[in-house]
Design an enzyme around this catalytic site. Structure first.
Site, PDB file in Angstrom:
ATOM      1  N   ASP A  36       0.872  -0.964   0.017  1.00 53.97           N
ATOM      2  CA  ASP A  36       0.050  -0.156  -0.417  1.00 53.97           C
ATOM      3  C   ASP A  36       0.784   0.995   0.282  1.00 53.97           C
ATOM      4  O   ASP A  36       0.895   1.772   1.272  1.00 53.97           O
ATOM      5  CB  ASP A  36      -1.588   0.064   1.152  1.00 53.97           C
ATOM      6  CG  ASP A  36      -2.265  -0.991   1.021  1.00 53.97           C
ATOM      7  OD1 ASP A  36      -2.564  -1.226  -0.175  1.00 53.97           O
ATOM      8  OD2 ASP A  36      -2.302  -2.286   1.728  1.00 53.97           O
ATOM      9  N   MET A  38       1.147   4.552  -0.628  1.00 59.23           N
ATOM     10  CA  MET A  38      -0.089   6.390   0.094  1.00 59.23           C
ATOM     11  C   MET A  38       1.053   7.726  -0.254  1.00 59.23           C
ATOM     12  O   MET A  38       2.538   7.534   1.051  1.00 59.23           O
ATOM     13  CB  MET A  38      -0.407   5.777   1.203  1.00 59.23           C
ATOM     14  CG  MET A  38      -1.165   4.782   1.879  1.00 59.23           C
ATOM     15  SD  MET A  38      -2.688   4.468   3.277  1.00 59.23           S
ATOM     16  CE  MET A  38      -2.612   3.069   3.269  1.00 59.23           C
ATOM     17  N   MET A 139     -12.370  -1.344  -3.434  1.00 60.76           N
ATOM     18  CA  MET A 139     -12.260  -1.046  -2.128  1.00 60.76           C
ATOM     19  C   MET A 139     -13.159  -1.736  -1.657  1.00 60.76           C
ATOM     20  O   MET A 139     -14.790  -0.657  -1.585  1.00 60.76           O
ATOM     21  CB  MET A 139     -11.724   0.361  -2.082  1.00 60.76           C
ATOM     22  CG  MET A 139     -10.731   1.122  -2.832  1.00 60.76           C
ATOM     23  SD  MET A 139      -8.696  -0.158  -2.241  1.00 60.76           S
ATOM     24  CE  MET A 139      -8.646   0.073   0.014  1.00 60.76           C
ATOM     25  N   GLY A 147      -7.268  -2.300   9.251  1.00 62.91           N
ATOM     26  CA  GLY A 147      -8.378  -2.406  10.427  1.00 62.91           C
ATOM     27  C   GLY A 147      -9.599  -1.654  10.290  1.00 62.91           C
ATOM     28  O   GLY A 147     -10.611  -1.680  11.599  1.00 62.91           O
ATOM     29  N   ASP A 178     -10.040  -5.167  -1.002  1.00 65.35           N
ATOM     30  CA  ASP A 178      -9.691  -4.417   0.099  1.00 65.35           C
ATOM     31  C   ASP A 178     -10.226  -4.274   0.786  1.00 65.35           C
ATOM     32  O   ASP A 178     -10.825  -3.062   0.735  1.00 65.35           O
ATOM     33  CB  ASP A 178      -8.593  -3.911  -0.990  1.00 65.35           C
ATOM     34  CG  ASP A 178      -7.684  -3.678  -0.571  1.00 65.35           C
ATOM     35  OD1 ASP A 178      -7.066  -3.655   0.914  1.00 65.35           O
ATOM     36  OD2 ASP A 178      -6.022  -2.547  -1.267  1.00 65.35           O
ATOM     37  N   GLY A 180     -10.755  -4.404   5.468  1.00 63.09           N
ATOM     38  CA  GLY A 180     -11.788  -5.536   6.284  1.00 63.09           C
ATOM     39  C   GLY A 180     -11.863  -6.284   6.192  1.00 63.09           C
ATOM     40  O   GLY A 180     -12.920  -7.337   6.371  1.00 63.09           O
TER      41      GLY A 180
HETATM   42  C1  DX5 Z   1      -6.436   0.558   3.041  1.00 61.36           C
HETATM   43  C2  DX5 Z   1      -5.393  -0.628   2.641  1.00 61.36           C
HETATM   44  C3  DX5 Z   1      -5.601  -1.481   2.770  1.00 61.36           C
HETATM   45  C4  DX5 Z   1      -5.478  -2.381   3.644  1.00 61.36           C
HETATM   46  C5  DX5 Z   1      -6.186  -2.936   4.374  1.00 61.36           C
HETATM   47  O1  DX5 Z   1      -5.986   1.843   2.047  1.00 61.36           O
HETATM   48  O2  DX5 Z   1      -5.363  -0.155   0.983  1.00 61.36           O
HETATM   49  O3  DX5 Z   1      -4.863  -2.575   2.100  1.00 61.36           O
HETATM   50  O4  DX5 Z   1      -4.164  -2.145   4.202  1.00 61.36           O
HETATM   51  O5  DX5 Z   1      -6.045  -3.943   6.022  1.00 61.36           O
HETATM   52  P1  DX5 Z   1      -7.771  -4.272   6.424  1.00 61.36           P
HETATM   53  O6  DX5 Z   1      -7.008  -5.966   5.884  1.00 61.36           O
HETATM   54  O7  DX5 Z   1      -6.715  -4.287   7.556  1.00 61.36           O
HETATM   55  O8  DX5 Z   1      -8.970  -3.648   5.908  1.00 61.36           O
HETATM   56 ZN    ZN Z   2      -4.607  -1.584  -0.324  1.00 64.77          ZN
END
Ligand code: DX5
Ligand code: ZN
Length: 219
Positions: A36, A38, A139, A147, A178, A180
């Site tokens: 990820d 960012m 998403m 989390g 992707d 939760g």
């Molecule tokens: C959120 C990310 C996800 C995140 C998923 O912006 O793109 O990839 O790490 O994490 P969980 O599985 O904990 O929701």
């Molecule tokens: Zn991601």
């Protein structure tokens, strides 16, 4: 239905132990390493970039699935390619009508390409990307943090995209989801037509990574 793949997100891992993390993922049955990226602009947090991705590369054969949550994704393609990225996925909300052309550019550079939609972006907006993409990422939380709670409404988008792919002669097209995702909802996610499951917290908070990965796969 295409093969189910599990892509643990290293966002939930200890960044000081990157090499051990990717080795553990490979040994415990993961299919991809979800990275990820960012930039503090498209989403508030800053995580890591091509240097960190490149530092992982020698330690695993698993494909590195780079999810770009950044404002100018195209400025990072070259460095990510050099770092050994296998997939680059780019947000429709950022790339807008240029998305298909950018997906083609990623492919021309020898990587796999994907378009991403946020929970509030209609799935129909990426129907014109399927031709130039190896994967569409839906998403199931708003990007930025691990989390978060799974937004169940996004399952309808996976159903609509899988039907679109079937109607267009691509029944095995890769649909990734992707945010939760856990052992509790993985079955529902797969039934909706998703075959690439990203999971951060579920995998890294687990006491038995191998059994969690198997459970996410529905085994
Ligand atoms: C959120 C990310 C996800 C995140 C998923 O912006 O793109 O990839 O790490 O994490 P969980 O599985 O904990 O929701
Ligand atoms: Zn991601």
């Amino acid at each position: 239905m295409p093969q189910i793949k599990i892509a643990p997100s290293i966002l939930a891992s200890d960044f000081s132990r990157g090499a051990e993390t990717v080795k553990a993922l490979e040994q415990n049955g993961a299919d991809y390493v979800h990275c990820d990226i960012m930039d503090g602009n498209f989403v508030p947090p800053i995580t890591f970039g091509h240097q960190f991705v490149g530092s992982l590369r020698p330690h695993t054969k698993l494909p590195l699935d780079c999810h770009l949550m950044v404002l100018h994704p195209e400025t990072h393609f070259e460095e990510l390619k050099k770092a050994g990225a296998d997939f680059i996925t780019i947000h429709k909300e950022v790339c807008k009508e240029q998305t298909p052309a950018l997906l083609r550019r990623i492919r021309e550079m020898g990587m796999k390409s994907g378009a991403v939609v946020n929970p509030d972006t209609p799935i129909e907006r990426v129907f014109d990307c399927v031709e130039d993409a190896d994967m569409i990422l839906i998403m199931s939380v708003f990007p930025g943090w691990g989390g978060q709670k799974f937004i169940a409404d996004t399952l309808k988008k996976a159903e609509a995209l899988r039907s679109f792919c079937i109607r267009n002669g691509k029944p095995d097209f890769d649909i990734e989801m992707d945010g939760g995702i856990s052992e509790q909802n993985a079955k529902e996610v797969i039934s909706a037509g998703v075959n690439v499951l990203v999971a951060g917290s579920a995998v890294f908070r687990s006491l038995d990574m191998a059994s969690t990965i198997r459970a996410l796969r529905g085994e």
